[in-house]
Design a protein around this motif. Structure first.
Motif, short mmCIF file in Angstrom:
data_model
loop_
_atom_site.label_atom_id
_atom_site.label_comp_id
_atom_site.label_asym_id
_atom_site.label_seq_id
_atom_site.Cartn_x
_atom_site.Cartn_y
_atom_site.Cartn_z
N LEU A 51 1.39 -0.99 -0.26
CA LEU A 51 0.13 -0.63 0.10
C LEU A 51 0.80 1.33 0.15
CD1 LEU A 51 -2.14 -1.94 2.93
CD2 LEU A 51 -2.26 -1.90 0.44
N THR A 52 0.41 1.99 -1.26
CA THR A 52 1.63 2.97 -1.20
C THR A 52 1.34 4.92 -0.82
OG1 THR A 52 0.81 3.21 -3.49
CG2 THR A 52 2.80 1.29 -2.90
N ASP A 53 -0.36 4.34 -0.23
CA ASP A 53 -0.42 5.58 -0.27
C ASP A 53 -1.89 5.46 0.60
OD1 ASP A 53 -2.92 5.34 -1.46
OD2 ASP A 53 -1.79 6.19 -3.69
N THR A 54 -2.62 6.81 1.38
CA THR A 54 -3.40 6.85 2.90
C THR A 54 -4.62 5.94 1.56
OG1 THR A 54 -2.07 8.49 3.63
CG2 THR A 54 -4.73 8.21 4.13
N GLN A 55 -4.86 6.76 0.59
CA GLN A 55 -6.17 6.41 -0.24
C GLN A 55 -6.19 4.34 -0.27
OE1 GLN A 55 -6.48 7.91 -4.35
NE2 GLN A 55 -8.69 6.96 -4.22
N ALA A 56 -5.37 3.86 -0.84
CA ALA A 56 -4.66 2.44 -0.82
C ALA A 56 -4.96 2.06 0.54
CB ALA A 56 -3.34 2.31 -0.88
N VAL A 57 -4.05 2.91 1.67
CA VAL A 57 -4.41 1.88 3.20
C VAL A 57 -6.05 2.06 3.44
CG1 VAL A 57 -4.05 2.60 5.08
CG2 VAL A 57 -2.52 2.48 4.13
N GLU A 58 -6.80 3.21 2.92
CA GLU A 58 -7.95 2.96 3.63
C GLU A 58 -8.83 1.71 2.49
OE1 GLU A 58 -9.75 5.15 5.79
OE2 GLU A 58 -7.82 5.57 6.96
N ALA A 59 -8.50 2.06 1.48
CA ALA A 59 -9.76 1.10 0.75
C ALA A 59 -8.94 -0.07 0.96
CB ALA A 59 -9.24 1.29 -0.37
N PHE A 60 -7.92 -0.37 1.38
CA PHE A 60 -7.34 -2.32 1.86
C PHE A 60 -8.50 -1.97 3.29
CE2 PHE A 60 -4.94 -4.75 4.29
CZ PHE A 60 -5.50 -5.95 3.63
N ILE A 61 -8.40 -1.57 4.38
CA ILE A 61 -9.24 -1.41 5.77
C ILE A 61 -10.51 -1.65 5.55
CG2 ILE A 61 -9.69 -0.31 7.71
CD1 ILE A 61 -7.36 1.77 7.50
N ASP A 62 -11.35 -1.17 4.56
CA ASP A 62 -12.37 -0.94 3.87
C ASP A 62 -12.88 -2.08 3.25
OD1 ASP A 62 -15.16 0.57 3.86
OD2 ASP A 62 -14.66 0.10 2.68
N SER A 63 -12.16 -2.92 3.03
CA SER A 63 -12.77 -4.22 1.84
C SER A 63 -12.93 -5.43 2.84
CB SER A 63 -10.75 -4.99 1.43
OG SER A 63 -9.81 -4.76 2.30
N VAL A 70 2.79 7.85 5.03
CA VAL A 70 0.98 7.54 5.30
C VAL A 70 1.27 7.54 6.96
CG1 VAL A 70 0.05 5.92 4.96
CG2 VAL A 70 1.12 7.05 3.46
N TRP A 71 2.14 6.61 7.22
CA TRP A 71 1.56 6.62 8.82
C TRP A 71 1.34 7.41 10.43
CZ3 TRP A 71 7.14 3.68 9.94
CH2 TRP A 71 7.64 2.24 9.00
N ALA A 72 1.93 8.39 9.48
CA ALA A 72 1.64 10.11 10.56
C ALA A 72 -0.29 8.93 10.68
CB ALA A 72 1.97 11.14 9.86
N ASP A 73 -0.95 9.58 9.30
CA ASP A 73 -2.23 9.51 9.27
C ASP A 73 -2.56 8.45 10.37
OD1 ASP A 73 -1.79 11.34 6.95
OD2 ASP A 73 -2.39 10.16 5.33
N TYR A 74 -2.16 7.78 10.83
CA TYR A 74 -2.72 6.66 11.56
C TYR A 74 -1.97 6.37 12.89
CZ TYR A 74 -4.89 4.94 7.29
OH TYR A 74 -5.93 5.30 6.49
N SER A 75 -0.69 7.62 13.74
CA SER A 75 -0.75 8.11 14.50
C SER A 75 0.34 7.15 14.81
CB SER A 75 -1.79 8.45 15.38
OG SER A 75 -2.06 8.98 15.93
N LEU A 76 1.80 6.97 13.24
CA LEU A 76 2.62 6.20 14.05
C LEU A 76 4.05 6.09 13.89
CD1 LEU A 76 0.62 3.07 12.46
CD2 LEU A 76 0.99 3.26 15.20
#
Length: 254
Positions: free
Chosen positions: A26-38, A78-84
């Motif tokens: 997953l290379t960006d926040t959009q891809a991470v969000e799509a994966f989480i929603d899958s 991208v990690w910062a978007d999830y407080s990591l």
């Protein structure tokens, strides 16, 4: 020509196998969000790269837990978007909007079996079957209200009610955890007894509030979506507080 062609096909097969077994990147926040929603529950390894401590162990664990999709994100922005801020293996679950972080720098030992345990004990879904493993994630959740479906596995109602209440559960995300308790398992008899129930009384629906340690039963009758929805709403509106608790005495009802 046949020999070179054979080796070309063999190498192609090996490459494809390696590619197929690799975890999604997953290379960006959009891809991470799509994966989480899958899926209801997913795991993402926020790791610097393949040489990072825990990477190979996560790959090995992912092969053992087919029910949970696993991916990798190496992009630190991208990690910062999830407080990591450091290498972390994270579980995201929809049932209670929960993010469970395993910060690798704080872990004394990282092994595939340990990660399998981390994934399975935190695998809380829209409707989760209660057992010794899932109990950890259920009781560690910040959502302390549990809607309980007591049913005997193998009966006609078991699968039907599980699907019906599983479909209702998203309406109460963050407010209730929907839990299925198989009344045919000896280890669950204490849970039934706590509600004043026996296997022959099932199926039944109850509510347990972990904050007040109080419990109530939905009155006997059809376990319809509408009745269970109203039952949940009554609890959330505080209308059950003065109602006699389940199991307080024989045949205690709502």
């Amino acid at each position: 020509m046949l020999v070179p062609l054979f080796f070309f096909l063999l190498l192609s097969s090996v490459s494809a196998t390696k590619k197929d077994s690799a975890l999604p990147r997953l290379t960006d926040t959009q891809a991470v969000e799509a994966f989480i929603d899958s899926a209801e529950v997913v795991v993402i390894g926020f790791l610097e790269g393949e040489e990072t401590r825990g990477f190979q162990e996560l790959v090995a664990a992912a092969k053992q837990v087919d029910s949970v999709p696993v991916a990798i994100c190496t992009v630190k922005e991208v990690w910062a978007d999830y407080s990591l801020s450091s290498d972390t293996i994270t579980i995201f679950r929809k049932a209670d909007n929960h993010q469970e972080n395993l910060v690798l720098s704080k872990a004394k030992k990282i092994e595939a079996d340990g990660l399998v345990n981390f994934m399975t004990t935190n695998e809380v879904r829209y409707i989760t079957e209660y057992n010794q493993v899932t109990a950890v994630g259920l009781f560690n959740s910040e959502v302390k209200a549990h809607l309980l479906l007591f049913a005997n596995r193998g009966t006609k109602e078991y699968t039907e009610l599980k699907e019906r209440l599983g479909a209702l559960a998203p309406e109460f995300t963050g407010k209730f955890l929907f839990v299925l308790i198989n009344g045919g398992v000896k280890s669950n008899l204490r849970s039934l007894d706590y509600f004043g129930l026996k296997s022959k009384d099932l199926p039944r629906v109850g509510i347990y509030d972990g904050n007040s340690d109080m419990k109530w039963l939905l009155p006997e009758g059809q376990i319809s979506t509408e009745r269970v929805r109203d039952f949940c709403r009554s609890f959330l509106q505080g209308e059950l507080k003065e109602v006699k608790q389940a199991g307080a005495e024989t045949k205690t009802e709502l």
